[in-house]
Design a protein around this motif. Structure first.
Motif, PDB file in Angstrom:
ATOM      1  N   MET A 220     -31.393   8.312  32.425  1.00  0.00           N
ATOM      2  CA  MET A 220     -31.583   9.213  31.281  1.00  0.00           C
ATOM      3  C   MET A 220     -30.262   9.802  30.807  1.00  0.00           C
ATOM      4  SD  MET A 220     -33.490  12.409  33.013  1.00  0.00           S
ATOM      5  CE  MET A 220     -33.000  12.970  34.613  1.00  0.00           C
ATOM      6  N   GLU A 221     -30.213  10.048  29.504  1.00  0.00           N
ATOM      7  CA  GLU A 221     -29.032  10.639  28.897  1.00  0.00           C
ATOM      8  C   GLU A 221     -29.287  12.139  28.734  1.00  0.00           C
ATOM      9  OE1 GLU A 221     -26.012   9.277  25.422  1.00  0.00           O
ATOM     10  OE2 GLU A 221     -28.124   9.333  24.873  1.00  0.00           O
ATOM     11  N   ILE A 222     -28.457  12.952  29.391  1.00  0.00           N
ATOM     12  CA  ILE A 222     -28.602  14.408  29.312  1.00  0.00           C
ATOM     13  C   ILE A 222     -27.476  14.982  28.458  1.00  0.00           C
ATOM     14  CG2 ILE A 222     -29.789  14.587  31.532  1.00  0.00           C
ATOM     15  CD1 ILE A 222     -26.485  15.965  31.718  1.00  0.00           C
ATOM     16  N   GLU A 223     -27.710  16.173  27.894  1.00  0.00           N
ATOM     17  CA  GLU A 223     -26.677  16.912  27.181  1.00  0.00           C
ATOM     18  C   GLU A 223     -26.148  17.982  28.126  1.00  0.00           C
ATOM     19  OE1 GLU A 223     -27.733  18.370  23.214  1.00  0.00           O
ATOM     20  OE2 GLU A 223     -29.514  17.095  23.367  1.00  0.00           O
ATOM     21  N   ALA A 224     -24.852  18.280  28.031  1.00  0.00           N
ATOM     22  CA  ALA A 224     -24.253  19.291  28.902  1.00  0.00           C
ATOM     23  C   ALA A 224     -23.268  20.150  28.123  1.00  0.00           C
ATOM     24  CB  ALA A 224     -23.549  18.627  30.078  1.00  0.00           C
ATOM     25  N   ALA A 225     -23.194  21.402  28.536  1.00  0.00           N
ATOM     26  CA  ALA A 225     -22.209  22.342  27.984  1.00  0.00           C
ATOM     27  C   ALA A 225     -21.667  23.163  29.140  1.00  0.00           C
ATOM     28  CB  ALA A 225     -22.850  23.249  26.935  1.00  0.00           C
ATOM     29  N   GLN A 226     -20.422  23.588  29.029  1.00  0.00           N
ATOM     30  CA  GLN A 226     -19.760  24.359  30.086  1.00  0.00           C
ATOM     31  C   GLN A 226     -19.414  25.740  29.581  1.00  0.00           C
ATOM     32  OE1 GLN A 226     -16.693  22.314  32.378  1.00  0.00           O
ATOM     33  NE2 GLN A 226     -15.413  24.147  32.249  1.00  0.00           N
ATOM     34  N   GLY A 227     -19.605  26.733  30.415  1.00  0.00           N
ATOM     35  CA  GLY A 227     -19.252  28.110  30.080  1.00  0.00           C
ATOM     36  C   GLY A 227     -18.293  28.690  31.102  1.00  0.00           C
ATOM     37  N   HIS A 228     -17.879  29.916  30.893  1.00  0.00           N
ATOM     38  CA  HIS A 228     -16.948  30.654  31.759  1.00  0.00           C
ATOM     39  C   HIS A 228     -15.544  30.057  31.742  1.00  0.00           C
ATOM     40  CE1 HIS A 228     -20.309  32.931  33.068  1.00  0.00           C
ATOM     41  NE2 HIS A 228     -20.704  32.164  34.058  1.00  0.00           N
ATOM     42  N   GLY A 229     -15.175  29.363  30.685  1.00  0.00           N
ATOM     43  CA  GLY A 229     -13.824  28.829  30.572  1.00  0.00           C
ATOM     44  C   GLY A 229     -13.620  27.561  31.376  1.00  0.00           C
ATOM     45  N   ALA A 230     -12.348  27.228  31.593  1.00  0.00           N
ATOM     46  CA  ALA A 230     -11.979  26.009  32.309  1.00  0.00           C
ATOM     47  C   ALA A 230     -12.327  26.124  33.787  1.00  0.00           C
ATOM     48  CB  ALA A 230     -10.486  25.741  32.147  1.00  0.00           C
ATOM     49  N   VAL A 231     -12.630  25.001  34.404  1.00  0.00           N
ATOM     50  CA  VAL A 231     -12.884  24.954  35.842  1.00  0.00           C
ATOM     51  C   VAL A 231     -11.577  25.221  36.564  1.00  0.00           C
ATOM     52  CG1 VAL A 231     -13.453  23.398  37.751  1.00  0.00           C
ATOM     53  CG2 VAL A 231     -14.862  23.407  35.690  1.00  0.00           C
ATOM     54  N   GLU A 232     -11.631  26.165  37.513  1.00  0.00           N
ATOM     55  CA  GLU A 232     -10.466  26.503  38.326  1.00  0.00           C
ATOM     56  C   GLU A 232     -10.892  26.553  39.781  1.00  0.00           C
ATOM     57  OE1 GLU A 232      -8.102  29.923  37.088  1.00  0.00           O
ATOM     58  OE2 GLU A 232      -9.211  29.924  35.202  1.00  0.00           O
ATOM     59  N   ALA A 233      -9.991  26.165  40.673  1.00  0.00           N
ATOM     60  CA  ALA A 233     -10.282  26.178  42.102  1.00  0.00           C
ATOM     61  C   ALA A 233     -10.721  27.574  42.546  1.00  0.00           C
ATOM     62  CB  ALA A 233      -9.047  25.756  42.894  1.00  0.00           C
ATOM     63  N   GLY A 234     -11.839  27.631  43.256  1.00  0.00           N
ATOM     64  CA  GLY A 234     -12.338  28.880  43.804  1.00  0.00           C
ATOM     65  C   GLY A 234     -13.026  29.800  42.815  1.00  0.00           C
ATOM     66  N   LYS A 235     -13.186  29.387  41.566  1.00  0.00           N
ATOM     67  CA  LYS A 235     -13.795  30.229  40.526  1.00  0.00           C
ATOM     68  C   LYS A 235     -15.165  29.680  40.133  1.00  0.00           C
ATOM     69  CE  LYS A 235     -10.057  32.719  39.967  1.00  0.00           C
ATOM     70  NZ  LYS A 235      -9.938  34.090  40.330  1.00  0.00           N
ATOM     71  N   GLU A 236     -16.039  30.601  39.685  1.00  0.00           N
ATOM     72  CA  GLU A 236     -17.364  30.208  39.234  1.00  0.00           C
ATOM     73  C   GLU A 236     -17.305  29.622  37.831  1.00  0.00           C
ATOM     74  OE1 GLU A 236     -20.501  33.073  37.829  1.00  0.00           O
ATOM     75  OE2 GLU A 236     -21.471  32.372  39.668  1.00  0.00           O
ATOM     76  N   SER A 237     -18.088  28.572  37.619  1.00  0.00           N
ATOM     77  CA  SER A 237     -18.253  27.969  36.301  1.00  0.00           C
ATOM     78  C   SER A 237     -19.740  27.891  35.991  1.00  0.00           C
ATOM     79  CB  SER A 237     -17.633  26.570  36.256  1.00  0.00           C
ATOM     80  OG  SER A 237     -16.232  26.651  36.245  1.00  0.00           O
ATOM     81  N   HIS A 238     -20.036  27.668  34.731  1.00  0.00           N
ATOM     82  CA  HIS A 238     -21.414  27.648  34.243  1.00  0.00           C
ATOM     83  C   HIS A 238     -21.657  26.323  33.546  1.00  0.00           C
ATOM     84  CE1 HIS A 238     -24.309  29.095  30.915  1.00  0.00           C
ATOM     85  NE2 HIS A 238     -25.026  28.942  32.003  1.00  0.00           N
TER      86      HIS A 238
END
Length: 171
Positions: free
Chosen positions: A75-93
């Motif tokens: 299946m083809e899913i849609e995705a979006a990222q929040g909380h800025g860029a991915v950084e080591a040790g930091k939370e992302s959405h």
């Protein structure tokens, strides 16, 4: 009798305390009908008032950026990222929109890193019925693997599981 009283007191105290949530970094408390608070203390809008808006285009509340589509199994899913860029040790959405409406019957998990989630913090998606998508919070491992990806695992209502990945936004 003392043992029974002590056990009752411990049980009552355990019910009164907030739970630790799911394993990983997706545990957060709801501060009210319109916001939620993450384990790191940050508070965000739950989009309670924008049910008519398309969640993938709703950049103001979580600063979400569309990642595009990814193949997760067949299946083809849609995705979006929040909380800025991915950084080591930091939370992302991560916001995941499945190609079918399941009213939250699927289990959606995601992590940042390699296809092996062993060294990553796996987040379990919360279904958002107003947008028919899943919100997932995950903390990137430290150190962050060189070619880290968002890995998405979907367990469908029929019990089958599929997995795929999509490139995250990084610095």
């Amino acid at each position: 009798m003392k043992t029974l009283s002590a056990l009752t007191l411990l049980l009552a105290a355990g019910l009164a305390l907030p739970g630790c949530g799911e394993s990983g970094s997706d545990a957060h408390d709801h501060a009210g009908d319109d916001t939620h608070t993450h384990a790191d203390g940050t508070t965000h809008d739950d989009h309670a008032d924008d049910a008519a808006d398309d969640h993938m285009d709703d950049d103001h509340a979580h600063d979400e950026v569309a990642l595009g589509t990814a193949m997760v199994g067949d299946m083809e899913i849609e995705a979006a990222q929040g909380h800025g860029a991915v950084e080591a040790g930091k939370e992302s959405h991560l916001v995941v929109k499945l190609p079918y409406n399941d009213n939250g019957a699927s289990i959606v998990r995601a992590w940042i890193g390699t296809d092996d989630p062993t060294l990553s913090f796996v987040g379990k998606g919360e279904y958002a019925p107003s947008h028919d998508d899943y919100d997932i919070h995950a903390t990137a491992p430290d150190p962050l693997p060189e070619d880290a990806m968002w890995w998405i695992e979907v367990t469908k209502p029929d019990g089958t599981s599929v997995m795929g990945s999509i490139a995250p936004i990084t610095d």
